[in-house]
Design a protein around this motif. Structure first.
Motif, PDB file in Angstrom:
ATOM      1  N   ALA A 135       0.830  -1.209   0.000  1.00 12.05           N
ATOM      2  CA  ALA A 135       0.000   0.000   0.000  1.00 12.05           C
ATOM      3  C   ALA A 135       0.867   1.263   0.000  1.00 12.05           C
ATOM      4  O   ALA A 135       0.568   2.223  -0.719  1.00 12.05           O
ATOM      5  N   VAL A 136       1.941   1.254   0.788  1.00 14.90           N
ATOM      6  CA  VAL A 136       2.816   2.440   0.823  1.00 14.90           C
ATOM      7  C   VAL A 136       3.484   2.615  -0.546  1.00 14.90           C
ATOM      8  O   VAL A 136       3.537   3.729  -1.090  1.00 14.90           O
ATOM      9  N   LEU A 137       3.973   1.520  -1.117  1.00 11.52           N
ATOM     10  CA  LEU A 137       4.588   1.603  -2.451  1.00 11.52           C
ATOM     11  C   LEU A 137       3.569   2.106  -3.475  1.00 11.52           C
ATOM     12  O   LEU A 137       3.886   2.943  -4.328  1.00 11.52           O
ATOM     13  N   GLY A 138       2.352   1.639  -3.371  1.00 14.17           N
ATOM     14  CA  GLY A 138       1.302   2.093  -4.294  1.00 14.17           C
ATOM     15  C   GLY A 138       1.051   3.584  -4.166  1.00 14.17           C
ATOM     16  O   GLY A 138       0.877   4.286  -5.178  1.00 14.17           O
ATOM     17  N   ARG A 139       1.062   4.105  -2.921  1.00 14.47           N
ATOM     18  CA  ARG A 139       0.865   5.548  -2.697  1.00 14.47           C
ATOM     19  C   ARG A 139       1.981   6.353  -3.369  1.00 14.47           C
ATOM     20  O   ARG A 139       1.747   7.372  -4.002  1.00 14.47           O
ATOM     21  N   ILE A 140       3.218   5.846  -3.200  1.00 13.67           N
ATOM     22  CA  ILE A 140       4.359   6.568  -3.791  1.00 13.67           C
ATOM     23  C   ILE A 140       4.250   6.554  -5.317  1.00 13.67           C
ATOM     24  O   ILE A 140       4.540   7.545  -5.981  1.00 13.67           O
ATOM     25  N   ARG A 141       3.814   5.445  -5.872  1.00 11.98           N
ATOM     26  CA  ARG A 141       3.672   5.386  -7.334  1.00 11.98           C
ATOM     27  C   ARG A 141       2.581   6.338  -7.806  1.00 11.98           C
ATOM     28  O   ARG A 141       2.638   6.878  -8.906  1.00 11.98           O
ATOM     29  N   LEU A 142       1.565   6.546  -6.956  1.00  7.59           N
ATOM     30  CA  LEU A 142       0.485   7.473  -7.318  1.00  7.59           C
ATOM     31  C   LEU A 142       0.952   8.916  -7.296  1.00  7.59           C
ATOM     32  O   LEU A 142       0.648   9.694  -8.205  1.00  7.59           O
ATOM     33  N   VAL A 143       1.673   9.284  -6.205  1.00  8.48           N
ATOM     34  CA  VAL A 143       1.986  10.716  -6.009  1.00  8.48           C
ATOM     35  C   VAL A 143       3.366  11.085  -6.525  1.00  8.48           C
ATOM     36  O   VAL A 143       3.662  12.280  -6.658  1.00  8.48           O
ATOM     37  N   GLY A 144       4.230  10.105  -6.777  1.00  8.12           N
ATOM     38  CA  GLY A 144       5.582  10.411  -7.240  1.00  8.12           C
ATOM     39  C   GLY A 144       6.530  10.587  -6.068  1.00  8.12           C
ATOM     40  O   GLY A 144       6.132  10.506  -4.909  1.00  8.12           O
ATOM     41  N   ASN A 145       7.792  10.844  -6.400  1.00  5.97           N
ATOM     42  CA  ASN A 145       8.837  10.895  -5.377  1.00  5.97           C
ATOM     43  C   ASN A 145       9.011  12.270  -4.737  1.00  5.97           C
ATOM     44  O   ASN A 145       9.864  12.450  -3.872  1.00  5.97           O
ATOM     45  N   THR A 146       8.262  13.261  -5.198  1.00  7.47           N
ATOM     46  CA  THR A 146       8.379  14.614  -4.638  1.00  7.47           C
ATOM     47  C   THR A 146       6.988  15.249  -4.615  1.00  7.47           C
ATOM     48  O   THR A 146       6.028  14.699  -5.142  1.00  7.47           O
ATOM     49  N   GLY A 147       6.927  16.453  -4.016  1.00  9.04           N
ATOM     50  CA  GLY A 147       5.719  17.268  -4.129  1.00  9.04           C
ATOM     51  C   GLY A 147       4.782  17.161  -2.941  1.00  9.04           C
ATOM     52  O   GLY A 147       5.051  16.471  -1.956  1.00  9.04           O
ATOM     53  N   VAL A 148       3.666  17.878  -3.074  1.00  6.16           N
ATOM     54  CA  VAL A 148       2.710  18.000  -1.968  1.00  6.16           C
ATOM     55  C   VAL A 148       2.110  16.635  -1.618  1.00  6.16           C
ATOM     56  O   VAL A 148       1.909  16.312  -0.449  1.00  6.16           O
ATOM     57  N   GLY A 149       1.826  15.832  -2.644  1.00  5.80           N
ATOM     58  CA  GLY A 149       1.258  14.507  -2.392  1.00  5.80           C
ATOM     59  C   GLY A 149       2.159  13.686  -1.492  1.00  5.80           C
ATOM     60  O   GLY A 149       1.696  13.009  -0.568  1.00  5.80           O
ATOM     61  N   LEU A 150       3.450  13.787  -1.729  1.00  2.00           N
ATOM     62  CA  LEU A 150       4.415  13.034  -0.917  1.00  2.00           C
ATOM     63  C   LEU A 150       4.377  13.512   0.532  1.00  2.00           C
ATOM     64  O   LEU A 150       4.405  12.707   1.472  1.00  2.00           O
ATOM     65  N   LEU A 151       4.299  14.844   0.709  1.00  3.06           N
ATOM     66  CA  LEU A 151       4.223  15.377   2.087  1.00  3.06           C
ATOM     67  C   LEU A 151       2.981  14.852   2.792  1.00  3.06           C
ATOM     68  O   LEU A 151       3.007  14.559   3.993  1.00  3.06           O
ATOM     69  N   MET A 152       1.888  14.730   2.055  1.00  7.68           N
ATOM     70  CA  MET A 152       0.645  14.214   2.667  1.00  7.68           C
ATOM     71  C   MET A 152       0.822  12.762   3.120  1.00  7.68           C
ATOM     72  O   MET A 152       0.392  12.382   4.209  1.00  7.68           O
ATOM     73  N   VAL A 153       1.438  11.948   2.279  1.00  5.06           N
ATOM     74  CA  VAL A 153       1.663  10.545   2.663  1.00  5.06           C
ATOM     75  C   VAL A 153       2.591  10.496   3.869  1.00  5.06           C
ATOM     76  O   VAL A 153       2.373   9.729   4.817  1.00  5.06           O
ATOM     77  N   ASP A 154       3.618  11.374   3.867  1.00  5.28           N
ATOM     78  CA  ASP A 154       4.553  11.400   5.003  1.00  5.28           C
ATOM     79  C   ASP A 154       3.817  11.765   6.293  1.00  5.28           C
ATOM     80  O   ASP A 154       4.073  11.184   7.348  1.00  5.28           O
ATOM     81  N   GLN A 155       2.900  12.725   6.200  1.00  3.15           N
ATOM     82  CA  GLN A 155       2.136  13.123   7.396  1.00  3.15           C
ATOM     83  C   GLN A 155       1.237  11.999   7.880  1.00  3.15           C
ATOM     84  O   GLN A 155       1.061  11.802   9.080  1.00  3.15           O
ATOM     85  N   GLU A 156       0.654  11.272   6.925  1.00  2.00           N
ATOM     86  CA  GLU A 156      -0.177  10.108   7.296  1.00  2.00           C
ATOM     87  C   GLU A 156       0.639   9.118   8.120  1.00  2.00           C
ATOM     88  O   GLU A 156       0.201   8.647   9.160  1.00  2.00           O
ATOM     89  N   LEU A 157       1.838   8.834   7.623  1.00  2.00           N
ATOM     90  CA  LEU A 157       2.694   7.868   8.317  1.00  2.00           C
ATOM     91  C   LEU A 157       3.158   8.422   9.664  1.00  2.00           C
ATOM     92  O   LEU A 157       3.259   7.678  10.646  1.00  2.00           O
ATOM     93  N   ALA A 158       3.413   9.733   9.723  1.00  2.00           N
ATOM     94  CA  ALA A 158       3.841  10.355  10.988  1.00  2.00           C
ATOM     95  C   ALA A 158       2.740  10.226  12.036  1.00  2.00           C
ATOM     96  O   ALA A 158       3.008  10.071  13.221  1.00  2.00           O
ATOM     97  N   GLY A 159       1.488  10.255  11.579  1.00  2.00           N
ATOM     98  CA  GLY A 159       0.357  10.148  12.505  1.00  2.00           C
ATOM     99  C   GLY A 159       0.006   8.704  12.829  1.00  2.00           C
ATOM    100  O   GLY A 159      -1.021   8.441  13.450  1.00  2.00           O
ATOM    101  N   GLY A 160       0.839   7.792  12.385  1.00  2.00           N
ATOM    102  CA  GLY A 160       0.605   6.382  12.691  1.00  2.00           C
ATOM    103  C   GLY A 160      -0.453   5.744  11.806  1.00  2.00           C
ATOM    104  O   GLY A 160      -0.850   4.611  12.022  1.00  2.00           O
ATOM    105  N   LYS A 161      -0.903   6.504  10.781  1.00  2.00           N
ATOM    106  CA  LYS A 161      -1.916   5.933   9.885  1.00  2.00           C
ATOM    107  C   LYS A 161      -1.196   5.185   8.775  1.00  2.00           C
ATOM    108  O   LYS A 161      -0.967   5.711   7.696  1.00  2.00           O
ATOM    109  N   VAL A 162      -0.805   3.975   9.085  1.00  2.00           N
ATOM    110  CA  VAL A 162      -0.117   3.182   8.066  1.00  2.00           C
ATOM    111  C   VAL A 162      -1.162   2.536   7.177  1.00  2.00           C
ATOM    112  O   VAL A 162      -2.009   1.790   7.662  1.00  2.00           O
TER     113      VAL A 162
END
Ligand code: FEO
Length: 174
Positions: A135-162
């Motif tokens: 699922a995490v790999l799929g998110r990265i493939r969706l949003v790419g390796n940079t940009g706002v989408g990536l920050l959102m995924v990072d925040q999700e993971l920071a909040g423990g929402k794996v």
């Protein structure tokens, strides 16, 4: 204990320790790349892998068998991209799953009930770990390796929402 099973359990320890080592190396890389959410996820994964190895060691000790600790190769220090790192995590988990499934089959063949029960926990755990990694790999493939989408995924993971398995549907009312 059946000698093939004992050998297999000892060999499996290497995969768990190697994963712990590599996930800690990933934590360092992710922290250096300003991805604290991903780093938190990998730090937790590294710690989980150590507890997985400990489960097997405790099982062997509880049955008066000798655990043999493996040599662990130095982990990589860098990954080309975040996607490459996440693909590495998924490959690791698939390899661990294959090893657990082989061990389970060996334990069943040997009619070793305690080992089968112990390994059953790992079968369920691996299904979850693979689903999360995918699922995490799929998110990265969706949003790419940079940009706002990536920050959102990072925040999700920071909040423990794996991300992982789809949520169970709510039970029907009435
Ligand atoms: Fe213990 Fe992630 O396999």
């Amino acid at each position: 204990m059946n000698s093939d099973l004992l050998k297999g359990l000892n060999e499996h320890l290497k995969l768990e320790f190697r994963a712990a080592h590599e996930y800690l190396a990933m934590t360092i890389w992710l922290s250096a790349h300003d991805l604290p959410g991903f780093a938190t996820w990998m730090r937790q994964q590294s710690s989980d892998e150590l507890t997985h190895a400990q489960r097997i060691i405790d099982h062997l000790l509880g049955r008066d068998q000798a655990p043999v600790l493996p040599a662990i190769p130095a982990p990589p220090k860098t990954w080309k991209t975040l996607e490459a790192l996440c693909a590495h995590v998924l490959r690791n988990e698939q390899e661990v799953t294959a090893s657990i499934n082989d061990l389970y089959a060996t334990a069943e063949k040997a009619k070793d009930r305690p080992a089968t029960v112990m390994l059953q926990w790992f079968v369920t755990e691996q299904m979850e770990e693979e689903a999360t990694a995918r699922a995490v790999l799929g998110r990265i493939r969706l949003v790419g390796n940079t940009g706002v989408g990536l920050l959102m995924v990072d925040q999700e993971l920071a909040g423990g929402k794996v991300p992982g398995m789809p949520a169970e549907p709510a039970p029907a009312q009435g």
